[in-house]
Design an enzyme around this catalytic site. Structure first.
Site, PDB file in Angstrom:
ATOM      1  CG  HIS A 464      53.036  40.914  44.085  1.00 31.43           C
ATOM      2  ND1 HIS A 464      53.081  41.445  42.554  1.00 31.43           N
ATOM      3  CD2 HIS A 464      51.843  40.111  44.064  1.00 31.43           C
ATOM      4  CE1 HIS A 464      52.175  41.118  42.190  1.00 31.43           C
ATOM      5  NE2 HIS A 464      51.252  40.113  42.805  1.00 31.43           N
ATOM      6  CD  GLU A 465      51.230  37.299  46.496  1.00 31.26           C
ATOM      7  OE1 GLU A 465      50.107  37.463  46.563  1.00 31.26           O
ATOM      8  OE2 GLU A 465      51.766  36.958  45.267  1.00 31.26           O
ATOM      9  CG  HIS A 468      47.494  40.662  45.929  1.00 36.75           C
ATOM     10  ND1 HIS A 468      46.627  41.201  44.967  1.00 36.75           N
ATOM     11  CD2 HIS A 468      48.364  39.893  45.175  1.00 36.75           C
ATOM     12  CE1 HIS A 468      47.239  41.101  43.913  1.00 36.75           C
ATOM     13  NE2 HIS A 468      48.150  40.353  43.925  1.00 36.75           N
ATOM     14  CG  HIS A 471      43.092  46.059  47.257  1.00 37.51           C
ATOM     15  ND1 HIS A 471      43.077  45.480  46.054  1.00 37.51           N
ATOM     16  CD2 HIS A 471      42.377  47.277  47.478  1.00 37.51           C
ATOM     17  CE1 HIS A 471      42.228  46.335  45.386  1.00 37.51           C
ATOM     18  NE2 HIS A 471      41.693  47.170  46.054  1.00 37.51           N
TER      19      HIS A 471
END
Ligand code: ZN
Length: 685
Positions: A464-465, A468, A471
């Site tokens: 998940h991190e 980010h 991105h």
């Protein structure tokens, strides 16, 4: 240049930066920013991108970067010296940003630029930056009458101080409590590594026995595995009442909540909005509180029958198999783990043995390499803790960006997991600046000479991190204000992160990142099949829990009248009760104080925005479906062509265009909820 916080020529100099550098560096940068702004607004020449936006961006970035380092250190090394250094400058920094946000002459420069012939010639990304500036000026009170401005500024300062205090209270309250155990029989049921960690914690304090703190790596195993119901009940109560009136009065977050709500309501009124939810939604994909509530209620209606079924099963199991009747809240984690073991014959602890940290990282990097054709290489840089790592991402021999990885829980580290920007991609007159990210988690560290091992949940969190991070790092935008995650709508910002989690549920991907910590064996397929079968275990209960938090947050900021000053905590708790009676299936005890630790909305940026997680889940599940479709046709879900398209249309463009446009460019159509419901197993046969 003796102050290392002022050295922008390289990566943050964590080996040299000390708390005493903070005040002089930040003051100097604020002064330089003030001087530049004074010079720019005094310039009679009409503003252009080159003579106005570029210098503003570059000077502002220096302050943002330096203050970002201070904020980062405050989060990962929350010792008194760093806390003091951060808090000493926080009011001045907030005050400076509030002042810039209300500088009518700057506002005017942006308006002139907006109305100029040059505006029409600018790229859509640059036009969007100017549009955002104008929007943010309005939200920062630039159009307020002069008489109202001092009060508006005071509100901003008070709100940031209250948010910081909220976090500190929570951390202090978490550290203030520990269960000391001297009778080994109390440890029955606990996994060996949890016991070893508790023993080590007691040893560090020079005491016999075992010490269980309220930090996640100690708390969670007790709630899931400790056979002793008394111990679970005590830990549950201590955890659930952290930072409330039931603990040390100076750590009570209750009065802070009331004040924060009143300040937000006052701010909204001053800006001409009905309530704070309206303010929050201005920069989001969602149009109104009504639209969001409708979305949440639709999901709640669909999920609640599944949640009720989950709870009924759990109660029946706890009654008949564990003799736990009635099922108390401190039994839920324990009984759930036992039910999962009974039904699927594996435990998180068993799975955990297959995920040693080095193998997981290798697997994660492999996914990224395959999807995007990049290389991830270990690199050298000063760090704040010896256990942190540093990596470089290259594409075709060219460096795309760097990231730090700080995975293990420490006493002085803020809880949770997050990605933050150390530096953002920017192409300016002096060349290209590559992005740098911090990826921070709170996983258990190595115990007893073995590598750290992660639960599957930990692996999901890491992916998940990392989503980010990608991105932020894989952006191709040259303009700082919309590169990476900058300028992305809040409720779309979780798309790339939640998207990455999906890969942790694919055999081809997951099996490659497993190696039993003792035997080196790969995760057995049968065990994986059980994990898949268990994937949607209690997904109904989990969904309504998220919906409860989302609705509570949204209604708190749109329905509770905070115009008459601080909101009594009783009113806040009453709303939570109301929300629970609508969506929840397991109602906690009356003394439970959930809001007091709801940092997302009281100390983070999620006020009237917690719903974003579910909102973005719709987008991310639908985006992942494109990889499922490609995989069905090509044999592998890690499809480079789809990966390149995801990079190009979603990751690369960041905030340079509306999230809905990016989604449609990638998927070829509007988002649909079908994939999310299917992934959550909530489709009636
Ligand atoms: Zn996230």
């Amino acid at each position: 240049m003796s102050n290392p916080l002022l050295d922008f020529s390289t990566l943050p100099r964590f080996d040299a930066i000390r708390p005493e550098h903070v005040t002089p560096a930040i003051r100097q940068l604020i002064d330089e920013n003030r001087a530049l702004i004074a010079e720019l607004v005094a310039d009679p020449a009409p503003p252009t991108w080159a003579n106005f936006v570029t210098p503003m961006t570059e000077e502002g970035e220096r302050l943002g970067r330096a203050w970002g380092i201070v904020g980062h250190l405050h989060s990962v090394m929350d010792v008194p010296e760093w806390r003091e250094a951060y808090n000493a400058m926080l009011p001045e920094v907030s005050s400076f940003y509030a002042e810039v946000g209300q500088n009518l002459e700057l506002f005017d420069k942006y308006r002139q630029l907006f109305g100029s012939a040059e505006y029409d010639m600018l790229t859509p990304a640059r036009q969007r930056i100017i549009d955002h500036e104008l929007r943010d000026f309005r939200l920062s009170g630039a159009e307020l009458p002069d008489a109202d401005k001092p009060r508006f500024k005071q509100i901003q300062e008070e709100m940031s101080a209250l948010a910081a205090k909220f976090s500190e209270n929570l951390l202090d309250a978490t550290n203030a409590h520990a269960e000391w155990i001297e009778d080994a029989s109390m440890l029955a049921g606990l996994p060996d590594d949890a016991i070893a960690a508790a023993r080590a914690a007691a040893e560090r304090d020079g005491k016999p026995g075992w010490k269980f703190t309220l930090q996640m790596p100690a708390y969670l195993p007790v709630m899931q595995y400790a056979d002793n119901r008394e111990l679970r009940a005590r830990m549950y109560r201590a955890y659930a009442t952290r930072a409330s009136e039931q603990g040390r009065p100076e750590l009570d977050n209750g009065p802070l909540i009331g004040k924060i709500l009143a300040l937000r309501a006052e701010e909204a009124k001053m800006l001409g909005y009905r309530d704070f939810a309206e303010v929050s939604l201005v920069a989001k994909m969602a149009e109104s509180a009504g639209e969001v509530l409708g979305f949440l209620r639709e999901l709640a209606t669909k999920a609640k029958p599944f949640a009720e079924r989950d709870l009924a099963e759990l109660k029946e199991f706890a009654r008949s198999e564990l003799k736990l009747d009635p099922l108390e809240p401190w039994d839920v984690g324990y009984a759930s783990e036992k039910l999962r073991q009974a039904r699927y014959a594996f435990s998180d602890q068993e799975v955990k043995q297959y995920f040693p940290e080095p193998k997981v990282l290798e697997g994660l990097f492999g996914v990224i390499r395959t999807l995007y054709g990049v290389d991830i290489v270990a690199d050298e840089a000063p760090k704040w803790d010896p256990s942190a790592h540093f990596f470089r991402i290259d594409k075709g021999g060219v460096t795309v960006g760097h990231f730090y990885l700080d995975l293990h829980a420490r006493e002085t580290k803020r809880g949770g997991a997050w990605m933050d920007s150390a530096r953002s991609r920017y192409v300016g007159p002096r060349g290209t600046q590559t992005p740098v990210a911090y990826l921070v988690c709170n996983f258990p560290g190595p115990v007893g000479g073995k590598p750290a091992t992660f639960t599957h949940d930990d692996v999901l969190t890491l992916f998940h991190e990392c989503g980010h991070g990608l991105h932020h790092l894989l952006t191709r935008v040259d303009d700082l204000a919309v590169s990476g995650i900058h300028g992305v709508e809040w409720d779309a910002v979780e798309l790339p992160s939640q998207f990455m989690e999906n890969f942790c549920w694919e055999w081809d991907v997951l099996s490659g990142m497993t190696s039993h910590v003792d035997t080196g064996a790969q995760l057995p397929r049968a065990l994986f099949d059980k994990m898949i079968a268990a994937k949607n275990f209690q997904s109904g209960m989990q969904t309504v829990r998220q919906l409860e938090f989302s609705m509570f947050d949204l209604r708190l900021h749109s329905e509770v009248d905070a115009s008459g000053g601080p909101v009594p905590i009783e009113r806040v708790m009453a709303l939570l009760d109301e929300v629970r009676s609508e969506v929840a299936v397991m109602i906690p005890p009356a003394w439970h104080r959930f809001p007091h630790s709801f940092s997302h909305i009281f100390a983070g940026g999620y006020a009237a925005g917690y719903y974003s997680y579910k909102w973005a889940e719709v987008l991310s599940a639908d985006a992942f479906e494109a990889f499922e479709e490609a995989g069905a046709g090509k044999g592998s879900l890690l499809d480079r062509e789809t990966g390149e398209r995801f990079w190009r249309e979603i990751l690369a463009v960041g905030g340079s265009r509306p999230a809905l446009d990016s989604f449609k460019a990638f998927r070829g159509r509007e988002p649909r909820v079908d994939a999310l419901l299917r992934h959550n197993g909530m489709v009636s046969a």
